[in-house]
Design a protein around this motif. Structure first.
Motif, short mmCIF file in Angstrom:
data_model
loop_
_atom_site.label_atom_id
_atom_site.label_comp_id
_atom_site.label_asym_id
_atom_site.label_seq_id
_atom_site.Cartn_x
_atom_site.Cartn_y
_atom_site.Cartn_z
N VAL A 155 -68.37 -39.50 33.54
CA VAL A 155 -67.03 -39.97 33.82
C VAL A 155 -66.46 -39.08 34.91
O VAL A 155 -66.38 -37.88 34.77
CB VAL A 155 -66.16 -39.89 32.56
N THR A 156 -66.09 -39.68 35.98
CA THR A 156 -65.41 -38.92 37.02
C THR A 156 -64.10 -39.61 37.30
O THR A 156 -63.87 -40.76 36.93
CB THR A 156 -66.23 -38.85 38.31
N ILE A 157 -63.27 -38.88 37.98
CA ILE A 157 -61.92 -39.38 38.20
C ILE A 157 -61.93 -40.60 39.13
O ILE A 157 -61.08 -41.47 39.05
CB ILE A 157 -61.06 -38.22 38.76
N ASP A 158 -62.96 -40.68 39.98
CA ASP A 158 -62.96 -41.76 40.97
C ASP A 158 -63.27 -43.11 40.36
O ASP A 158 -62.80 -44.14 40.83
CB ASP A 158 -63.98 -41.44 42.07
N ILE A 159 -64.10 -43.12 39.31
CA ILE A 159 -64.46 -44.42 38.76
C ILE A 159 -63.52 -44.84 37.63
O ILE A 159 -63.63 -45.93 37.10
CB ILE A 159 -65.92 -44.42 38.24
N GLN A 168 -57.54 -47.07 27.46
CA GLN A 168 -58.01 -45.80 27.98
C GLN A 168 -56.91 -45.18 28.81
O GLN A 168 -56.38 -45.82 29.71
CB GLN A 168 -59.25 -46.05 28.83
N LYS A 169 -56.54 -43.98 28.48
CA LYS A 169 -55.45 -43.35 29.20
C LYS A 169 -55.82 -41.94 29.60
O LYS A 169 -56.85 -41.41 29.20
CB LYS A 169 -54.20 -43.31 28.32
N MET A 170 -54.95 -41.33 30.36
CA MET A 170 -55.15 -39.94 30.74
C MET A 170 -54.30 -39.07 29.83
O MET A 170 -53.10 -39.28 29.71
CB MET A 170 -54.73 -39.76 32.20
N MET A 171 -54.96 -38.13 29.17
CA MET A 171 -54.23 -37.22 28.29
C MET A 171 -53.91 -35.96 29.07
O MET A 171 -54.79 -35.30 29.60
CB MET A 171 -55.11 -36.83 27.09
N LEU A 172 -52.64 -35.63 29.15
CA LEU A 172 -52.23 -34.40 29.80
C LEU A 172 -51.96 -33.39 28.71
O LEU A 172 -51.15 -33.63 27.82
CB LEU A 172 -50.95 -34.60 30.59
N SER A 218 -63.45 -40.75 26.22
CA SER A 218 -64.64 -39.94 25.98
C SER A 218 -64.33 -38.49 25.69
O SER A 218 -65.17 -37.78 25.16
CB SER A 218 -65.54 -40.01 27.20
N GLY A 219 -63.14 -38.04 26.01
CA GLY A 219 -62.81 -36.63 25.81
C GLY A 219 -63.30 -35.73 26.92
O GLY A 219 -63.28 -34.52 26.78
N THR A 220 -63.73 -36.33 28.03
CA THR A 220 -64.20 -35.52 29.16
C THR A 220 -63.00 -34.89 29.87
O THR A 220 -62.00 -35.56 30.11
CB THR A 220 -64.94 -36.41 30.17
N ILE A 221 -63.15 -33.63 30.21
CA ILE A 221 -62.09 -32.97 30.98
C ILE A 221 -62.25 -33.38 32.43
O ILE A 221 -63.27 -33.11 33.06
CB ILE A 221 -62.16 -31.45 30.82
N PHE A 268 -63.98 -48.46 9.16
CA PHE A 268 -65.23 -48.98 8.66
C PHE A 268 -66.34 -48.04 9.10
O PHE A 268 -66.23 -47.37 10.13
CB PHE A 268 -65.50 -50.38 9.20
N GLU A 269 -67.40 -48.02 8.32
CA GLU A 269 -68.42 -47.02 8.59
C GLU A 269 -69.09 -47.22 9.95
O GLU A 269 -69.46 -46.27 10.61
CB GLU A 269 -69.48 -47.05 7.47
N ASP A 270 -69.19 -48.47 10.38
CA ASP A 270 -69.86 -48.70 11.67
C ASP A 270 -68.97 -48.38 12.85
O ASP A 270 -69.40 -48.44 13.99
CB ASP A 270 -70.37 -50.15 11.74
N GLN A 271 -67.70 -48.03 12.58
CA GLN A 271 -66.80 -47.70 13.69
C GLN A 271 -66.82 -46.22 14.04
O GLN A 271 -66.13 -45.80 14.96
CB GLN A 271 -65.37 -48.10 13.32
N VAL A 272 -67.61 -45.45 13.30
CA VAL A 272 -67.63 -44.01 13.51
C VAL A 272 -68.04 -43.69 14.94
O VAL A 272 -69.07 -44.16 15.42
CB VAL A 272 -68.62 -43.37 12.51
N GLY A 273 -67.21 -42.95 15.61
CA GLY A 273 -67.53 -42.51 16.96
C GLY A 273 -67.39 -43.58 18.02
O GLY A 273 -67.70 -43.34 19.18
N LYS A 274 -66.93 -44.75 17.64
CA LYS A 274 -66.83 -45.84 18.61
C LYS A 274 -65.65 -45.63 19.54
O LYS A 274 -65.76 -45.83 20.74
CB LYS A 274 -66.66 -47.17 17.87
N PHE A 275 -64.52 -45.29 18.98
CA PHE A 275 -63.36 -45.05 19.83
C PHE A 275 -62.65 -43.75 19.47
O PHE A 275 -61.52 -43.54 19.82
CB PHE A 275 -62.38 -46.23 19.75
N ASP A 276 -63.34 -42.92 18.71
CA ASP A 276 -62.71 -41.64 18.37
C ASP A 276 -63.63 -40.50 18.73
O ASP A 276 -64.84 -40.66 18.82
CB ASP A 276 -62.37 -41.59 16.87
N TRP A 277 -63.05 -39.36 18.97
CA TRP A 277 -63.85 -38.16 19.23
C TRP A 277 -63.07 -36.95 18.76
O TRP A 277 -61.86 -36.98 18.61
CB TRP A 277 -64.22 -38.03 20.70
N ARG A 278 -63.84 -35.90 18.52
CA ARG A 278 -63.23 -34.64 18.12
C ARG A 278 -63.86 -33.52 18.91
O ARG A 278 -65.05 -33.54 19.19
CB ARG A 278 -63.45 -34.39 16.63
N GLN A 279 -63.05 -32.56 19.28
CA GLN A 279 -63.58 -31.35 19.91
C GLN A 279 -63.09 -30.16 19.12
O GLN A 279 -61.91 -30.10 18.76
CB GLN A 279 -63.11 -31.27 21.36
#
Lengths: 237, 944
Positions: free
Chosen positions: B471-475, B484-488, B503-506, B22-33
């Motif tokens: 976003v840091t690893i501690d929180i 939410q998972k860790m992508m290796l 969030s796509g944060t490294i 749906f149009e209002d879901q844009v960027g809600k749970f997806d990201w691109r790099q």
């Protein structure tokens, strides 16, 4: 044995499918892809047009893909393009853009370098519906990626057939006794007659009797209406 | 007729429309790099002071323009992969960038502001040597391209060829460089190794050879690294053996000898065994190069020299300094003196590689002092953009442009959650302590909740922009539904990344040094985060493709730290790895590594593990594939960790070769054992967990005789369960093997189209042994159904969605070359789709057969966020049954969630709370009022 039969059935079905696909291929075998007899390379030319949009806004994200990513071309600032270095064969040329939709075109190049463009038809692969060459590919509008949300409005609610079915009879029940004077004996007789005509089977419970009973009890109508709407509301959220 | 059927199918499919955005879901749970790859050429747009453009050409055949203030892409053009799209040279003048592509095959000019092509010309065949801009009287008008045997000059504004000439004696002379001064001449320099240098002068207007001379240089073997043109047309060469520099004016006709200058005269010495390198710069192609140049004497020893009036003067000696931080200084080229306040300290990442390339953009500031920006590229393909005074403006991790393999790991619980969890794990120690522990943990939870509420309240008062969501690893901790998972991610350059999937944060990165460029990687999750307090553990098997020798790297996937566990050394090439469900006392799954002598190494190999292996050895089977010999073989483990051969299937290599072998995914669940048919009987699925799908392609590539074969082989017994051949078809074959079906895609060379074929295996109306499946005891062969469809687009990759319990219907995720990812319901790939609709098929919800598969734009899960060159799609289940996490990687990385059967287990995000609550309240008040009214009425009636 049953298994055998089933397998046979599948086989027959597949055969039929095969025969069907065989029928589609006409006698004329389209130009053969990948004939590398001579190393001549050709150029596929054309122009992409998006009506009402400046080319600068979209050309940097668009590409021309020939047969997947086998050959890649880029758009010039005026929307024209040329894919160089393509050997003779038959290719599906597609303009790929994340914002606009373009229909693919099949381009046939003979070994002598003659070109023709036609509509892509994956089922009847040899059917020829000519397209202009050099290609003129006009966008059919922006991509429709998104589904529409089901929005809730009063009109949707009221125009719902279920609601109509419930509300209209209610209105009739409430309003009819006011319009028609049921206490008039002549009127009552007429109504009974028409009801009897509608309902020729005397064994069935008589609706008119029930109706008149209901109408005569004028007091209970408001609460009945209330009940009706109440049962409607939670259903139709 | 066919179109009618297609239309019917589409209209039917409308009913099952699912998994759309749906149009209002844009960027809600997806990201691109978006990435570009390893930078080969980078040029700053020096055209105007305010320009932010940085043009880069990379080894991934990408030509892009970066915003030098933010590091974002202005535009990016992705060319064909392989040598045909390889960018050989990048030249820039004004607004135009000229690119030589495909070993000198194409010459392209780009409009850099818009990102559109200006012109493109095809060059003659011949391997590319060099390209240069040619200027006439301070104006650059032409571009010259030097091939092995020809030179051509092109107009810069239109691309048309001005002239093209064959080079004289091109079969004996290697022409290598091109130089143009300011005087309307183009010089081509060639060499006959260990004999002489050839210099040819061309007139710019018509390509006439003005002069040709050869100069003796018996000591020289290559022009490119040991020679450079400095000042106004002086050729300068360096010789390692005689330790001297040679100079020669290019233009003078009389001088035919090179003048020798000994390096000793400058008190310099070349390091033994090192080939010295000369580097000169030409800031403006219409003007001669600078008279200052660099000479590299040893791998980390450079000196700046100046050539003036036939003499060479030393300006500065840059000797190596060994520290952990690098510093960048700006030096004046005229004097070799350091500019004041221009030092930038570059801190090297301890987990990264060394810097190996520098791109500097120097400019005059408003107050006439010199300022500069610099882009540093390191070995691990990190691009760092630095500005004075030492500020990192942006960073790009270009290693992620080449992700090889990936896994998703659950995040750990927070401390409080873990404490609660730990309570259940421990042995009971009396009633009272248990109660106390329970109360205390509840209190901790309450405390945490209150703290959370306070934080929410505190954040809400601040303006939105000032709240930073760092976003840091501690929180990071596991969320309610484990979404939410860790992508290796393992990249080809040997850099590992841990990325937050939301969030796509490294979160962490680790560069593994000494990785050969042709290594293959396999990532194995040995222990998940479920076994608190044991840390999760992942193992990366790195294998050299040539030698087959492998090594293991064990690390913690959440923090990226290398773990201290001793790793077995692998002296022999590893053929196969096997992750067993057997766990050791620390809850780590056991990994078996099979070497080329069929010996098995267990990791971890504690006594406990070896004992367990001995007990279960008789039921551990594995298979090996040797595609060069066309051999598939099955082995069984013996108690002493040796192996015995059980079966062997040989597919003759003269006819066909094995392309790919795939089993099923280990973490896949199948919810329903069968399918309920229209007549209320059940068709049971053939769910063999040991089934392997083997794809072969014919060695004969002629389009009439080529074929694609598929074998379904039981991995334990070696029994061929099914085989099918697709005639007049060729690869590349993409396939998915899951549940009781295999879907594969091939190219139909007769009709020139892609086709999907689906194989489904059923046991029949009765299950042989419903409690446990054993490959050794299956007397009945399964029934195999197959159907094929036309797919109206080419395909890059194929994967199936995966959910926690397998209740949700499956979708196929198809990566298209256009960059879109199509979510195709498996329902369309059902071999039981009937040709004629009957009452029963309608009851089963079978879609009538249509030859062409529909592609609808609503099914593109990544809308306009296209993923260039998508190479793989990774799917992982989440804690919600309806939701599947999807990561598509290629040149770009895209992460999203898909809901194949819509979100049936959570409230939709457009759930209308206001309507529901208003209706409820309305009804409540209505009952209250009517109750009151009824009471009044009753009372009145009673009084009457």
């Amino acid at each position: 044995m049953q298994q055998m039969n089933r397998l046979l059935d599948i086989y027959v079905a597949l055969q039929a499918l095969f025969a069907l696909s065989w029928c589609f291929s006409d006698a004329e075998p389209g130009p053969v892809a990948g004939s590398q007899s001579n190393g001549d390379r050709f150029k596929i030319e054309g122009r992409a047009i998006v009506p009402g949009v400046k080319t600068q806004d979209w050309i940097s994200t668009a590409r021309i893909l020939v047969e997947g990513e086998e050959y890649v071309g880029f758009l010039k600032t005026d929307g024209s393009f040329a894919v160089n270095d393509v050997p003779s064969g038959s290719y599906v040329v597609e303009i790929v853009s994340p914002s606009f939709r373009f229909d693919p075109v099949r381009v046939d190049i003979t070994s002598k370098g003659k070109m023709r463009a036609r509509l892509v038809n994956y089922i009847k692969t040899s059917e020829v519906i000519r397209q202009p060459y050099p290609l003129q590919i006009r966008s059919s509008g922006p991509h429709m990626y998104f589904m529409k949300r089901e929005t809730w409005g009063w009109t949707d609610f009221l125009m719902n057939p279920m609601v109509m079915m419930m509300v209209l009879p209610l209105l009739i029940i409430v309003l009819l006794p006011k319009v028609v004077n049921t206490n008039d004996p002549e009127m009552r007789k007429e109504m009974e007659q028409s009801m009897n005509m509608l309902n020729p089977n005397p064994e069935l419970p008589d609706v008119s009797e029930f109706m008149t009973k209901l109408f005569s009890k004028g007091s209970s109508k408001s609460s009945g209406g209330n009940k009706g709407s109440r049962s409607v509301a939670p259903k139709r959220r | 007729m066919a179109w009618l059927v297609v239309r019917l199918a589409i209209s039917v499919s409308l009913l099952y429309a699912a998994s759309a955005v749906f149009e209002d879901q844009v960027g809600k749970f997806d990201w691109r790099q978006q990435f570009i790859g390893k930078v080969r050429f980078a040029l700053f747009d020096t055209h105007s002071q305010a320009s932010k453009k940085l043009l880069v050409a990379t080894d991934k055949n990408v030509f892009a323009s970066l915003n030098s203030r933010t590091g974002d892409l202005f535009w990016r053009h992705v060319d064909k992969t392989g040598p045909e799209g390889h960018i050989d040279a990048l030249l820039m003048y004004g607004q135009d960038a000229v690119v030589v592509v495909g070993n000198g095959r194409l010459l392209r000019s780009w409009e850099t502001t818009v990102g559109g092509l200006k012109w493109e010309t095809v060059l003659d065949t011949g391997s590319f040597q060099a390209a240069a801009l040619v200027g006439v009287q301070d104006l650059v008008k032409y571009v010259a391209v030097l091939k092995k045997s020809a030179i051509s000059l092109h107009d810069l504004s239109s691309g048309s060829q001005i002239w093209g000439e064959n080079l004289p004696d091109s079969d004996s002379v290697q022409y290598q460089t091109i130089y143009s001064g300011e005087n309307g001449l183009v010089f081509v320099l060639g060499i006959v190794p260990n004999s002489h240098i050839v210099i040819v002068e061309y007139k710019i207007e018509d390509g006439e050879i003005m002069n040709k001379k050869s100069v003796e240089a018996a000591w020289m073997s290559s022009l490119e690294s040991s020679c450079a043109v400095v000042s106004s047309g002086i050729l300068l060469c360096v010789d390692q053996i005689t330790q001297s520099l040679y100079t020669l004016p290019l233009q003078s006709a009389e001088q035919t000898e090179m003048r020798q200058i000994h390096l000793q005269m400058l008190d310099l010495e070349v390091a033994s065994g090192f080939r010295p390198v000369l580097t000169s710069t030409q800031p403006n192609p219409a003007q001669p190069p600078l008279s200052e140049f660099f000479l590299q004497l040893s791998p980390d020893h450079h000196i700046l020299l100046q050539f003036k009036d036939g003499l060479i003067a030393l300006l500065r000696d840059f000797s190596p300094v060994r520290t952990n931080a690098c510093s960048i200084n700006l030096f004046s080229a005229d004097t070799g003196r350091k500019h004041l306040d221009t030092t930038i300290i570059y801190h090297m990442d301890p987990n990264g590689g060394k810097p190996n390339r520098l791109y500097v953009h120097a400019f005059l500031k408003k107050d006439d002092s010199v300022g500069y920006r610099v882009m540093v590229q390191t070995e691990d393909l990190t691009l760092t953009f630095l500005q004075q005074p030492g500020r990192v403006v942006w960073m790009r991790e270009e290693a992620l442009a080449d992700v090889v393999t990936m896994e998703m790991v659950d995040l750990p619980f927070t401390g409080t959650q873990a404490e609660l969890e730990g309570e259940f794990g421990k042995k009971a120690d009396g009633l009272l302590p248990m109660v106390l522990k329970r109360l205390s943990s509840q209190f901790i939870l309450l405390q945490a909740w209150l703290a959370h509420l306070w934080k929410l309240f505190y954040d809400a008062r601040k303006p939105r922009s000032s709240v930073k969501h760092e976003v840091t690893i501690d929180i990071l901790s596991r969320d309610e539904f484990n979404l939410q998972k860790m992508m290796l991610m393992v990249t080809a350059s040997g850099k590992l990344f841990g990325i937050d999937s939301k969030s796509g944060t490294i979160l962490w990165k680790q560069y593994l040094e000494n990785i050969q460029p042709n290594s293959v990687f396999k990532l194995i999750v040995q222990r998940t985060t479920a076994h608190f307090p044991h840390p999760p553990q992942c193992t990366l098997l790195i294998k050299n493709k040539d030698t087959g020798l492998g090594s293991l790297y064990v690390f913690n996937p959440i923090f990226g730290k290398k773990s201290q566990i001793s790793v077995p050394t692998l002296p022999r090439p590893v053929l196969q790895t096997l992750l067993l469900p057997v766990i050791d006392q620390d809850y780590a799954k056991v990994l078996l590594l099979i070497d080329d002598q069929y010996k098995v190494t267990a990791f971890p190999s504690t006594k406990n593990v070896l004992q367990q292996l001995q007990d279960t050895a008789s039921s551990i089977f594995f298979y090996l594939v040797d595609s060069s010999q066309g051999k598939l073989s099955g082995f069984r483990l013996r108690k002493d960790l040796s192996t015995e051969l059980i079966w062997e299937v040989v597919i003759p290599t003269e006819v066909q070769k094995i392309v790919a072998v795939k089993g099923k995914r280990a973490n896949e669940h199948v919810h329903s054992q069968g399918r309920v048919m229209g007549d209320r009987s059940v068709l049971y699925k053939y769910l063999n967990p040991n089934l392997l799908a083997v794809i072969t392609e014919s060695t004969d590539t002629h389009q009439e005789r080529s074929f694609v074969g598929i074998f379904l082989i039981d991995g334990v017994t070696g029994r061929i369960v099914h085989e099918a051949v697709q005639r007049k078809a060729r690869g590349p074959v993409h396939f998915v093997h899951s549940e009781n079906w295999v879907v594969y895609v091939y190219w139909n060379s007769k009709f020139r189209r892609n086709e999907f074929s689906v194989l489904e295996l059923f046991e029949g109306a009765e299950l042989y042994n419903s409690t446990v499946f054993s490959s050794l005891d299956r007397p009945h062969a399964p029934q195999v159904l197959q159907q094929s469809y036309i797919f109206p687009a080419p395909i890059n990759t194929l994967e199936a969605t995966l959910t926690e319990k397998g209740i949700t219907s499956r979708h196929l995720l198809v990566g298209l070359p256009s960059g879109n990812i199509l979510s195709l319901p498996k329902m369309f790939l059902d071999p039981r789709r009937p040709e004629l609709v009957s009452e029963q098929s309608r009851e089963e919800n079978l879609i009538p057969y249509a030859p062409e598969m529909p592609i609808r734009e609503e099914w593109f899960i990544n809308y306009n966020q296209t993923v260039s060159r998508v190479r793989g799609i990774y799917t992982a289940p989440s804690g919600l049954e309806s939701t599947c996490l999807v990561v598509a990687y290629g040149l770009d990385i895209y992460q999203t969630r898909v809901f194949p059967s819509k979100q049936f287990d959570v409230l939709k995000d457009d759930y209308d709370y206001i309507l529901i609550s208003s209706v409820l309240f309305g009804l409540f008040f209505a009952t209250m009022i009517s109750k009151r009214l009824a009471e009044v009425k009753l009372l009145n009636r009673a009084w009457r």
